[in-house]
Design an enzyme around this catalytic site. Sequence first.
Site, PDB file in Angstrom:
ATOM      1  N   LEU A 162       0.751  -1.076  -0.032  1.00  0.00           N
ATOM      2  CA  LEU A 162       0.003   0.003   0.011  1.00  0.00           C
ATOM      3  C   LEU A 162       0.752   1.200  -0.055  1.00  0.00           C
ATOM      4  O   LEU A 162       1.729   1.283   0.637  1.00  0.00           O
ATOM      5  CB  LEU A 162      -0.831  -0.072   1.224  1.00  0.00           C
ATOM      6  CG  LEU A 162      -1.613   1.229   1.754  1.00  0.00           C
ATOM      7  CD1 LEU A 162      -2.458   1.605   0.463  1.00  0.00           C
ATOM      8  CD2 LEU A 162      -2.194   1.148   2.991  1.00  0.00           C
ATOM      9  N   SER A 163       0.579   2.333  -0.787  1.00  0.00           N
ATOM     10  CA  SER A 163       1.252   3.524  -0.758  1.00  0.00           C
ATOM     11  C   SER A 163       2.670   3.496  -1.093  1.00  0.00           C
ATOM     12  O   SER A 163       3.015   3.066  -2.087  1.00  0.00           O
ATOM     13  CB  SER A 163       0.858   4.164   0.526  1.00  0.00           C
ATOM     14  OG  SER A 163       1.125   5.567   0.511  1.00  0.00           O
ATOM     15  N   ALA A 164       3.400   3.748  -0.013  1.00  0.00           N
ATOM     16  CA  ALA A 164       4.975   3.587  -0.184  1.00  0.00           C
ATOM     17  C   ALA A 164       5.284   2.305  -0.206  1.00  0.00           C
ATOM     18  O   ALA A 164       6.108   1.775  -1.226  1.00  0.00           O
ATOM     19  CB  ALA A 164       5.651   4.280   1.099  1.00  0.00           C
ATOM     20  N   ALA A 167       4.615   1.252  -3.840  1.00  0.00           N
ATOM     21  CA  ALA A 167       5.457   1.733  -4.829  1.00  0.00           C
ATOM     22  C   ALA A 167       6.965   1.113  -4.762  1.00  0.00           C
ATOM     23  O   ALA A 167       7.359   0.560  -5.649  1.00  0.00           O
ATOM     24  CB  ALA A 167       6.088   3.295  -4.174  1.00  0.00           C
TER      25      ALA A 167
END
Length: 491
Positions: A162-164, A167
């Site tokens: 999720l999110s970072a 990425a």
Amino acid sequence: MRQPLHPTKGRRLMGGVRRRLATAAGALALTAGLVAQGPPASAAGLTQVTGFGTNPGNLAMYAHVPDALPAGAPLVVALHGCTQSASDYHGHSGWPALADRHRFTVVFPQTGSANNANSCFNWFEPGDSTRGRGEALSIRQMVDKAVALYGSDPRRVYVTGLSAGGAMTANMLAAYPDVFAGGAIASGLPARCADSVSAAYTCMYSPPDRTPAQWGDLVRAAAPAGTVSWPRVAIWQGTADTTVRPANATELRDQWTNVWGIGQTPSRTESLPGSTTRSVYADASGRPVLEVYSIAGMGHGLAVDPGSGPEQCGTAGTYYLDTICSSHHTARFWGLDRGSGDGGGTGALPAPTGLTVTATTDSTVTLRWDAVAGAASYHVFRDGTKVAGTASTGHTDSALATGTTYRYTVAAVDSAGAPGAASAAVTATTTGFTPTCHTTSNYDHTVAGRAYASGGQTYAKGSDQPMGLWNTFVTRTLKQTSPGYYVIADC
């Protein structure tokens, strides 16, 4: 546990002011105030694992392992977001319940403030997100440890985040396509989008509008030389996300369709609960290799759907948004709900033989196969998803899209309800395809998957008709006469 120092750890702990400020800024931008829902201590069913390698990224390893897990079970690596922890992601994402139900292990890597002021994975730092370095290598070492410790199948290892964490998932898929069979990027960014904090801001709020080939080249450059086998990828994105803009999902789609050598037009689209649209992108054999889930009106976070229903999982909370269970649909896309990506399971019955397509219409496909001794029934799988159970040796699949190619397998089920190995796959295309024409440059035809380049020349996909030089200056019209088949129609 005594942790070896990261190669840049000295800068972090002994005067690394620049990196602390940079990672803090990047973390705040990426998470917009994510608040951890639990402490980093182990939760129920979550156990810390030590001694998993040199650990150059200074991470902690936690694992959720179902009781009596069979040998050769899949392995999922789940990466939390900024200011979160392994315990937090374990408690909200829904992965533990799915692991218990479908019999696989989940590893939860955890970073902390010693690495990043807001406990983000350093997805925008090349020293932490490229093959053989920093946090990326630590995660790779966790996979090796789990395979050795729990007997996980090294051919069925997956990563999600999720999110970072999303990425970092994209970067792990690019750096280690030989390790991960699939990935799921939730509210994340394209692989290798950023290599600095300033670039991270750009990627989050206004991602570069690169061509699919340019995005694909970033993945190919990150992977081992000569890589030809790539992971299957699921992309999850809310349309109202103001932290990681929805344009990132489009760039991710462009990146991974190019890596797979397919066009950016989906094979089909479907409506799911929670105002979700699923776009499926299949390879030449009809096997889905990329799925994009767009959730109308959802902001920044992981999609969950608390409840006891067969497609529900997760717990709502800060940045765990009650819409649809992304973990369930991701697990199904990877084939974790059946034991393999083509259907079937761990039962003793052999794979059915003789699977053939006997008839098609504009909305149905009829199949038959040879009987298996000892079979009480059969499971039928379309594109890796179970669509029917039947006691006969034939089935008609209905309510299909017109002019669309599907991939089918069948597994025999014993009297105890255990499905055996999946059959060899067959493909079937429904009738009623409506021809369409496309006029653009040879380069754009190739990028869109309607043509391919060889030796500087361009050829129509399917018919192999020569179209001339592969560049942006030669314009041709291609007519699609059936799925994946194009002919020159300049007149």
